[in-house]
Design a protein around this motif. Structure first.
Motif, PDB file in Angstrom:
ATOM      1  N   LEU A  40       0.823  -1.206   0.000  1.00  0.00           N
ATOM      2  CA  LEU A  40       0.000   0.000   0.000  1.00  0.00           C
ATOM      3  C   LEU A  40       0.862   1.263   0.000  1.00  0.00           C
ATOM      4  N   GLY A  41       1.968   1.253   0.772  1.00  0.00           N
ATOM      5  CA  GLY A  41       2.846   2.424   0.835  1.00  0.00           C
ATOM      6  C   GLY A  41       3.450   2.755  -0.511  1.00  0.00           C
ATOM      7  N   ASN A  42       3.980   1.752  -1.203  1.00  0.00           N
ATOM      8  CA  ASN A  42       4.582   1.989  -2.517  1.00  0.00           C
ATOM      9  C   ASN A  42       3.524   2.278  -3.574  1.00  0.00           C
ATOM     10  N   LEU A  43       2.352   1.655  -3.444  1.00  0.00           N
ATOM     11  CA  LEU A  43       1.271   1.942  -4.390  1.00  0.00           C
ATOM     12  C   LEU A  43       0.794   3.383  -4.249  1.00  0.00           C
ATOM     13  N   ILE A  44       0.720   3.873  -3.020  1.00  0.00           N
ATOM     14  CA  ILE A  44       0.301   5.262  -2.789  1.00  0.00           C
ATOM     15  C   ILE A  44       1.301   6.231  -3.414  1.00  0.00           C
ATOM     16  N   ILE A  45       2.605   5.955  -3.238  1.00  0.00           N
ATOM     17  CA  ILE A  45       3.622   6.812  -3.863  1.00  0.00           C
ATOM     18  C   ILE A  45       3.467   6.819  -5.376  1.00  0.00           C
ATOM     19  N   PHE A  46       3.254   5.624  -5.951  1.00  0.00           N
ATOM     20  CA  PHE A  46       3.078   5.521  -7.402  1.00  0.00           C
ATOM     21  C   PHE A  46       1.878   6.345  -7.862  1.00  0.00           C
ATOM     22  N   LEU A  47       0.748   6.239  -7.145  1.00  0.00           N
ATOM     23  CA  LEU A  47      -0.470   6.945  -7.535  1.00  0.00           C
ATOM     24  C   LEU A  47      -0.335   8.455  -7.331  1.00  0.00           C
ATOM     25  N   VAL A  48       0.297   8.861  -6.242  1.00  0.00           N
ATOM     26  CA  VAL A  48       0.466  10.292  -5.960  1.00  0.00           C
ATOM     27  C   VAL A  48       1.303  10.957  -7.047  1.00  0.00           C
ATOM     28  N   ILE A  49       2.392  10.307  -7.438  1.00  0.00           N
ATOM     29  CA  ILE A  49       3.251  10.875  -8.480  1.00  0.00           C
ATOM     30  C   ILE A  49       2.529  10.878  -9.829  1.00  0.00           C
ATOM     31  N   SER A  50       1.756   9.836 -10.106  1.00  0.00           N
ATOM     32  CA  SER A  50       0.993   9.784 -11.353  1.00  0.00           C
ATOM     33  C   SER A  50      -0.099  10.855 -11.379  1.00  0.00           C
ATOM     34  N   TYR A  51      -0.677  11.127 -10.215  1.00  0.00           N
ATOM     35  CA  TYR A  51      -1.808  12.051 -10.107  1.00  0.00           C
ATOM     36  C   TYR A  51      -1.373  13.506 -10.288  1.00  0.00           C
ATOM     37  N   ASN A  52      -0.191  13.867  -9.814  1.00  0.00           N
ATOM     38  CA  ASN A  52       0.249  15.263  -9.808  1.00  0.00           C
ATOM     39  C   ASN A  52       1.236  15.526 -10.944  1.00  0.00           C
ATOM     40  N   PRO A  53       0.866  16.310 -11.957  1.00  0.00           N
ATOM     41  CA  PRO A  53       1.783  16.608 -13.067  1.00  0.00           C
ATOM     42  C   PRO A  53       3.043  17.360 -12.621  1.00  0.00           C
ATOM     43  N   HIS A  54       2.938  18.098 -11.510  1.00  0.00           N
ATOM     44  CA  HIS A  54       4.109  18.835 -11.016  1.00  0.00           C
ATOM     45  C   HIS A  54       5.203  17.909 -10.497  1.00  0.00           C
ATOM     46  N   LEU A  55       4.858  16.645 -10.248  1.00  0.00           N
ATOM     47  CA  LEU A  55       5.849  15.676  -9.775  1.00  0.00           C
ATOM     48  C   LEU A  55       6.438  14.843 -10.916  1.00  0.00           C
ATOM     49  N   HIS A  56       6.112  15.193 -12.148  1.00  0.00           N
ATOM     50  CA  HIS A  56       6.641  14.444 -13.291  1.00  0.00           C
ATOM     51  C   HIS A  56       8.023  14.976 -13.670  1.00  0.00           C
ATOM     52  N   THR A  57       8.903  14.952 -12.689  1.00  0.00           N
ATOM     53  CA  THR A  57      10.301  15.354 -12.868  1.00  0.00           C
ATOM     54  C   THR A  57      11.175  14.120 -12.671  1.00  0.00           C
ATOM     55  N   PRO A  58      12.435  14.157 -13.132  1.00  0.00           N
ATOM     56  CA  PRO A  58      13.285  12.954 -13.050  1.00  0.00           C
ATOM     57  C   PRO A  58      13.341  12.315 -11.674  1.00  0.00           C
ATOM     58  N   MET A  59      13.523  13.109 -10.621  1.00  0.00           N
ATOM     59  CA  MET A  59      13.665  12.547  -9.282  1.00  0.00           C
ATOM     60  C   MET A  59      12.440  11.722  -8.887  1.00  0.00           C
ATOM     61  N   TYR A  60      11.246  12.243  -9.172  1.00  0.00           N
ATOM     62  CA  TYR A  60      10.027  11.550  -8.774  1.00  0.00           C
ATOM     63  C   TYR A  60       9.673  10.415  -9.735  1.00  0.00           C
ATOM     64  N   ILE A  61      10.054  10.539 -10.989  1.00  0.00           N
ATOM     65  CA  ILE A  61       9.845   9.431 -11.924  1.00  0.00           C
ATOM     66  C   ILE A  61      10.727   8.245 -11.532  1.00  0.00           C
ATOM     67  N   PHE A  62      11.958   8.527 -11.119  1.00  0.00           N
ATOM     68  CA  PHE A  62      12.822   7.460 -10.599  1.00  0.00           C
ATOM     69  C   PHE A  62      12.200   6.823  -9.362  1.00  0.00           C
ATOM     70  N   LEU A  63      11.678   7.655  -8.473  1.00  0.00           N
ATOM     71  CA  LEU A  63      11.049   7.152  -7.250  1.00  0.00           C
ATOM     72  C   LEU A  63       9.835   6.302  -7.577  1.00  0.00           C
ATOM     73  N   LYS A 303      -3.971  16.420  -1.182  1.00  0.00           N
ATOM     74  CA  LYS A 303      -4.917  16.772  -2.243  1.00  0.00           C
ATOM     75  C   LYS A 303      -5.635  15.536  -2.758  1.00  0.00           C
ATOM     76  N   LEU A 304      -4.890  14.436  -2.928  1.00  0.00           N
ATOM     77  CA  LEU A 304      -5.485  13.190  -3.395  1.00  0.00           C
ATOM     78  C   LEU A 304      -6.494  12.665  -2.380  1.00  0.00           C
ATOM     79  N   ARG A 305      -6.146  12.778  -1.087  1.00  0.00           N
ATOM     80  CA  ARG A 305      -7.056  12.331  -0.042  1.00  0.00           C
ATOM     81  C   ARG A 305      -8.331  13.177  -0.036  1.00  0.00           C
ATOM     82  N   GLN A 306      -8.166  14.503  -0.165  1.00  0.00           N
ATOM     83  CA  GLN A 306      -9.330  15.392  -0.167  1.00  0.00           C
ATOM     84  C   GLN A 306     -10.234  15.136  -1.373  1.00  0.00           C
ATOM     85  N   SER A 307      -9.629  14.937  -2.546  1.00  0.00           N
ATOM     86  CA  SER A 307     -10.433  14.674  -3.740  1.00  0.00           C
ATOM     87  C   SER A 307     -11.164  13.339  -3.624  1.00  0.00           C
ATOM     88  N   SER A 308     -10.499  12.352  -2.990  1.00  0.00           N
ATOM     89  CA  SER A 308     -11.146  11.052  -2.794  1.00  0.00           C
ATOM     90  C   SER A 308     -12.328  11.176  -1.849  1.00  0.00           C
TER      91      SER A 308
END
Length: 318
Positions: A40-63, A303-308
């Motif tokens: 669940l922890g790694n899935l949440i990170i994957f979804l959070v980064i996918s959800y936020n376009p501002h996190l589509h940078t190399p560091m977060y894509i690697f993460l 933000k993801l939690r609030q939208s959910s």
């Protein structure tokens, strides 16, 4: 795979933890809880980064890709171990054993290479920030990720082929909770010199080189940070690579404890617990390390939690 090995053995028996049967229920509950946290922890990170376009940078894509590796790495071993603890059915087919070894080594190698790429990303960000956008463009980032997975999944092919061609004519009981290389080699009545030589060669060539590249990157990074005049600037620069450095220390620390020792000090019973620590520690800590002080991920998570919650509220009011 050679037919000779399949004539000798059609499957193996994973002994798991036979010396502590009274702890099987407790161990099952503990491992199930840890596995759910990892998944669940790694899935949440994957979804959070996918959800936020501002996190589509190399560091977060690697993460994001590191999270995928951690989910797959633990899912390769823990569900089967949980099944053994719960049902005591510890048989594994020959092909299943080879597949587990291949995935275990491939995902481990991919993680080493991905952490090396992440070290390079941090090196460019701190030591050459003016050219960061050019040197870490989306195309370069995709190339590094592709190279990490390609090398990771190509490297163990020869090793698994050699292991599958060995003869297993003594015992079929693997004194481990999954198909690991060293316990499997101890069962073989063939000459394992070629396998051991390949393990040493690949471990030295790939594992040591990856470690040296990470080490060299951080030598330059620390040198650049020390040249920053303000303490606030040094702290900000170090905070951008502290999470990655922590993950590297955890990964290589457990690997050194498990493998970089004299052969006379190997103990399969003790090493089972070290292997369990190696499999669990990184995947369970990585989500915590990367979210603990990362304001961007925490903000995106809120933000993801609030939208959910808004979606749930809207559905319940209809």
């Amino acid at each position: 795979m050679a037919s000779g090995s399949q004539e000798n053995v059609s499957g193996f028996i994973l002994q798991g933890f036979p010396h502590t049967p009274e702890l099987h229920v407790s161990l099952f509950v503990l491992l199930l809880g840890i596995y759910l946290i990892i998944f669940l922890g790694n899935l949440i990170i994957f979804l959070v980064i996918s959800y936020n376009p501002h996190l589509h940078t190399p560091m977060y894509i690697f993460l994001q890709n590191l999270s995928i590796i951690d989910i797959c790495f633990t899912s390769n071993i823990l569900p089967n171990l949980l099944h053994i603890l719960l049902t005591q059915q510890n048989n594994i087919s020959f092909l299943g054993c080879m597949a587990q070894i291949y995935l275990f080594v491939s995902l481990a190698c991919s993680e080493y290479f991905l952490l090396t790429a992440m070290a390079y990303d941090r090196y460019v960000a701190i030591c050459d920030p003016l050219h960061y956008i050019a040197r870490m463009s989306r195309r370069h980032c995709v190339w590094l990720i592709t190279a990490a997975f390609t090398a990771g999944f190509t490297e163990p092919i020869g090793l698994v082929v050699l292991i599958s061609e060995l003869s297993y004519c003594a015992s079929h009981n693997i004194d481990h909770f999954f198909c690991d290389i060293i316990p499997l080699l101890k069962l073989s009545c063939s000459n394992t010199f070629s396998v051991e030589l390949l393990i040493y060669f690949e471990g030295t060539l790939l594992g040591l080189n990856s470690f040296l590249l990470v080490l060299i990157s951080y030598i330059f990074i620390i040198s650049a940070i020390l040249k920053i005049q303000s303490s606030e600037g040094r702290q900000k620069a170090f905070s951008t690579c502290a999470s990655h450095l922590t993950c590297v220390i955890i990964l290589y620390g457990t690997v050194i404890c498990l493998y970089v020792r004299p052969t006379t000090s190997y103990s399969l019973k003790r090493d089972k617990y070290i292997s369990l620590l190696y499999i669990l520690l990184g995947p369970v800590l990585n989500p915590i390390i990367y979210t603990l002080k990362n304001r961007k991920i925490q903000s995106s998570l809120n933000k993801l939690r609030q939208s959910s919650l808004l979606v749930l509220f809207a559905n319940s009011s209809q």
